[in-house]
Design a protein around this motif. Structure first.
Motif, PDB file in Angstrom:
ATOM      1  N   ARG A   1      42.729  35.456  42.561  1.00 12.47           N
ATOM      2  CA  ARG A   1      42.703  36.889  42.781  1.00 12.47           C
ATOM      3  C   ARG A   1      42.222  37.600  41.504  1.00 12.47           C
ATOM      4  O   ARG A   1      42.850  37.508  40.457  1.00 12.47           O
ATOM      5  N   TRP A   2      41.075  38.272  41.596  1.00 17.37           N
ATOM      6  CA  TRP A   2      40.554  39.068  40.478  1.00 17.37           C
ATOM      7  C   TRP A   2      40.189  40.463  40.980  1.00 17.37           C
ATOM      8  O   TRP A   2      39.710  40.612  42.098  1.00 17.37           O
TER       9      TRP A   2
ATOM     10  N   ASN B   1      38.129  36.452  45.524  1.00 15.84           N
ATOM     11  CA  ASN B   1      39.482  36.519  46.080  1.00 15.84           C
ATOM     12  C   ASN B   1      39.596  35.467  47.169  1.00 15.84           C
ATOM     13  O   ASN B   1      38.937  35.563  48.201  1.00 15.84           O
TER      14      ASN B   1
ATOM     15  N   GLU C   1      34.582  37.548  58.877  1.00 17.19           N
ATOM     16  CA  GLU C   1      33.867  37.327  57.623  1.00 17.19           C
ATOM     17  C   GLU C   1      34.455  36.180  56.795  1.00 17.19           C
ATOM     18  O   GLU C   1      33.750  35.513  56.042  1.00 17.19           O
TER      19      GLU C   1
ATOM     20  N   VAL D   1      42.334  44.006  49.793  1.00 16.15           N
ATOM     21  CA  VAL D   1      42.034  42.630  50.179  1.00 16.15           C
ATOM     22  C   VAL D   1      42.975  42.296  51.334  1.00 16.15           C
ATOM     23  O   VAL D   1      44.192  42.417  51.203  1.00 16.15           O
TER      24      VAL D   1
ATOM     25  N   ALA E   1      37.738  41.233  59.064  1.00 16.39           N
ATOM     26  CA  ALA E   1      38.129  40.276  58.020  1.00 16.39           C
ATOM     27  C   ALA E   1      38.158  38.859  58.577  1.00 16.39           C
ATOM     28  O   ALA E   1      37.736  37.906  57.916  1.00 16.39           O
TER      29      ALA E   1
ATOM     30  N   LYS F   1      38.032  32.169  51.804  1.00 15.65           N
ATOM     31  CA  LYS F   1      37.306  33.191  51.050  1.00 15.65           C
ATOM     32  C   LYS F   1      37.536  34.547  51.691  1.00 15.65           C
ATOM     33  O   LYS F   1      37.228  34.742  52.863  1.00 15.65           O
ATOM     34  N   LYS F   2      38.084  35.465  50.904  1.00 17.53           N
ATOM     35  CA  LYS F   2      38.203  36.845  51.365  1.00 17.53           C
ATOM     36  C   LYS F   2      37.042  37.664  50.819  1.00 17.53           C
ATOM     37  O   LYS F   2      36.480  38.484  51.521  1.00 17.53           O
ATOM     38  N   SER F   3      36.713  37.470  49.519  1.00 20.65           N
ATOM     39  CA  SER F   3      35.541  38.134  48.928  1.00 20.65           C
ATOM     40  C   SER F   3      34.953  37.230  47.860  1.00 20.65           C
ATOM     41  O   SER F   3      35.678  36.519  47.171  1.00 20.65           O
ATOM     42  N   TYR F   4      33.612  37.269  47.748  1.00 21.70           N
ATOM     43  CA  TYR F   4      32.927  36.440  46.740  1.00 21.70           C
ATOM     44  C   TYR F   4      32.983  37.042  45.335  1.00 21.70           C
ATOM     45  O   TYR F   4      33.132  36.323  44.360  1.00 21.70           O
ATOM     46  N   ARG F   5      32.787  38.363  45.244  1.00 22.95           N
ATOM     47  CA  ARG F   5      32.659  38.995  43.915  1.00 22.95           C
ATOM     48  C   ARG F   5      33.342  40.346  43.933  1.00 22.95           C
ATOM     49  O   ARG F   5      32.891  41.221  44.641  1.00 22.95           O
ATOM     50  N   PRO F   6      34.404  40.557  43.181  1.00 25.69           N
ATOM     51  CA  PRO F   6      35.150  39.539  42.447  1.00 25.69           C
ATOM     52  C   PRO F   6      35.735  38.498  43.406  1.00 25.69           C
ATOM     53  O   PRO F   6      35.946  38.793  44.572  1.00 25.69           O
TER      54      PRO F   6
ATOM     55  N   HIS G   1      35.557  28.081  51.589  1.00 25.97           N
ATOM     56  CA  HIS G   1      34.517  27.916  50.565  1.00 25.97           C
ATOM     57  C   HIS G   1      35.181  27.456  49.268  1.00 25.97           C
ATOM     58  O   HIS G   1      36.251  27.947  48.914  1.00 25.97           O
TER      59      HIS G   1
END
Lengths: 378, 94
Positions: free
Chosen positions: A58-59, A37, A16, A122, A13, A30-35, A20
């Motif tokens: 957060r989504w 987070n 990565e 996440v 983590a 940025k933890k994740s782009y899609r969705p 952003h």
């Protein structure tokens, strides 16, 4: 990398994640782009109010429609409502007396990345939270217009978001009827004096002060009063805690033999003025500042230690209400060189304190372990 | 793979451009692991590394199928979990 989080976070983590900016936002972690987070960097917590453009994102589900105000309506009804109707933003603003309060919105899984052993999800550091002034209609006023029947048990919220696939359970959440009728529960259409950002639930989101962010449904389109427990995946399987491990209130209609839903936040604090590994020149006082919050009792006191044995009471900042961040500050003299361990311990007005050891649970919730930041006086 | 291409085409342009920078390690099973893209960006994999063993990754893939409806054929689960455990799994004690 220390700037972006804590070394305890899973190494994959840490590699990565990066800064952003989503449209309308400053660069966030940025933890994740899609969705999407995205976590708020620590420096934004040096003030008690978190700016909208730095507020965490957060989504759960990847399809997040851009909602136009003209097209948006909020359906109100359900089997335990006397009437059904649809509200426009105009009617929500004009037909119900506006209310406002300052409240922390914190993801249930904030600090999950710091769990040892690690748990999946996440892998948040410390910034899946924010504090804002929320303004909107009181949910109870809207429910009174609908007429709440005597068998009402829960109130269910759905938002415009959905999964990429039809088979993915839609994100739907419920709260107990007594909480829905609490004067502090809002349908918020403003955040810090401005419309909500798209990423934080434009044009309206539910605000449940004291309760974790999962219940603060974003882009809300439907409110239903129901007489039986809501059973969808996000209520019955996700956001669950083992029973009896935490002192937070129970959501009675949702309890099972094995587990119960997460409810209010546990008391916690974040040191914002000191970085782990920082070197401080001897003779210059070490300023220990930060914010503390809890599930709605309010902060009673915050204590600071630099040796883990003696604790000194920190000065508290302005009281912005019992659901808000409360600033704290304490100045530590640095007469000798050597290593210090900087710790802050918040206590709520109801007597709960942060823990020394993690209370582990499978989904990685309620991390309120006292921080230990190492500082070298040189 | 046609379904996957469609999903990618439908994903929002700006987010997608960023998302494409996330690349999975080239190793056997990578193609099958790319099915994860139907619902989420691949950074979810790195984010949850390296602390799961093969049983842990198998449980995660099965959750995606059973709880979230991921259209992953049952016969691909083992290959995906093996790929994830070998490339994004808990480092074995040495």
């Amino acid at each position: 990398m220390a700037e972006l989080g804590f070394s305890e976070i899973p190494d994959g983590a840490l590699v990565e994640q990066l800064l952003h900016a989503l449209p309308g936002k400053v660069p966030l972690i940025k933890k994740s782009y899609r969705p999407p987070n995205y976590e708020t960097p620590v420096e934004y917590f040096r003030k008690p109010i978190t700016p909208n453009n730095a507020f965490f994102v957060r989504w759960h589900l990847a399809a997040i429609p851009q909602v136009g105000l003209k097209d948006w309506t909020l359906g109100v009804g359900g089997e335990s409502a006397e009437r059904e109707f649809k509200l426009t933003m105009d009617s929500l603003r004009k037909d119900f007396k506006p209310a406002q309060l300052t409240a922390v919105c914190q993801c249930s899984g904030n600090r999950r990345g710091l769990f040892e052993p690690h748990v999946t999800g996440v892998e948040w550091g410390v910034g899946a939270m924010g504090n804002a002034l929320w303004r909107g209609a009181r949910l109870k006023d809207v429910l009174q217009k609908a007429g709440v029947k005597s068998d009402a048990l829960e109130v269910v919220f759905d938002g415009a978001d959905h999964g990429a696939l039809d088979k993915t359970p839609d994100f739907v959440k419920s709260i107990p009827i007594d909480l829905a009728l609490d004067e502090n529960t809002l349908i918020a259409y403003e955040m810090n004096g401005a419309p909500l950002p798209h990423w934080n639930g434009f044009p309206a989101r539910i605000v449940v002060p004291g309760w974790t962010g999962t219940y603060w449904v974003k882009g809300v389109t439907s409110i239903k009063v129901i007489s039986k427990p809501e059973k969808n995946f996000w209520m019955s399987a996700a956001y669950r805690l083992p029973r009896g491990r935490f002192k937070t209130p129970s959501y009675k209609s949702q309890m099972t033999e094995a587990n119960e839903p997460i409810t209010t936040m546990v008391v916690n604090s974040l040191i914002t003025s000191v970085r782990n590994g920082e070197r401080v020149p001897r003779g210059k006082p070490l300023e220990v500042r930060g914010v503390a919050w809890d599930g709605g009792a309010g902060i009673g006191r915050v204590e600071v230690s630099t040796d883990g044995a003696s604790w000194a009471e920190a000065r508290l900042g302005k009281d912005l209400g019992r659901f808000s961040f409360r600033e704290f500050a304490h100045s530590v003299p640095t007469r000798e060189t050597g290593a210090l361990v900087v710790m802050a311990r918040a206590r709520s007005a109801s007597g709960e304190t942060q823990v020394n050891e993690l209370i582990h649970n499978p989904a990685g919730y309620h991390h309120n372990v006292i921080q230990r930041l190492y500082v070298e006086i040189v | 793979m046609r379904a996957l291409a469609l999903v990618l085409a439908l994903a929002a342009g700006a987010a997608l451009a960023q998302e494409e920078k996330v690349v999975l390690k080239d190793a056997p099973g990578r193609d099958k692991a790319m099915q994860c893209l139907a619902c989420h960006s691949l950074d979810y994999i790195q984010m949850n590394s390296r602390f799961l063993d093969k049983a842990g990754w198998t449980a995660s893939v099965n959750k995606m199928i059973n709880a979230f409806g991921a259209p992953i054929p049952k016969e691909d689960v083992d290959a995906i979990a093996t790929y994830l455990a070998e490339n994004y799994g808990k480092p074995s004690a040495k």
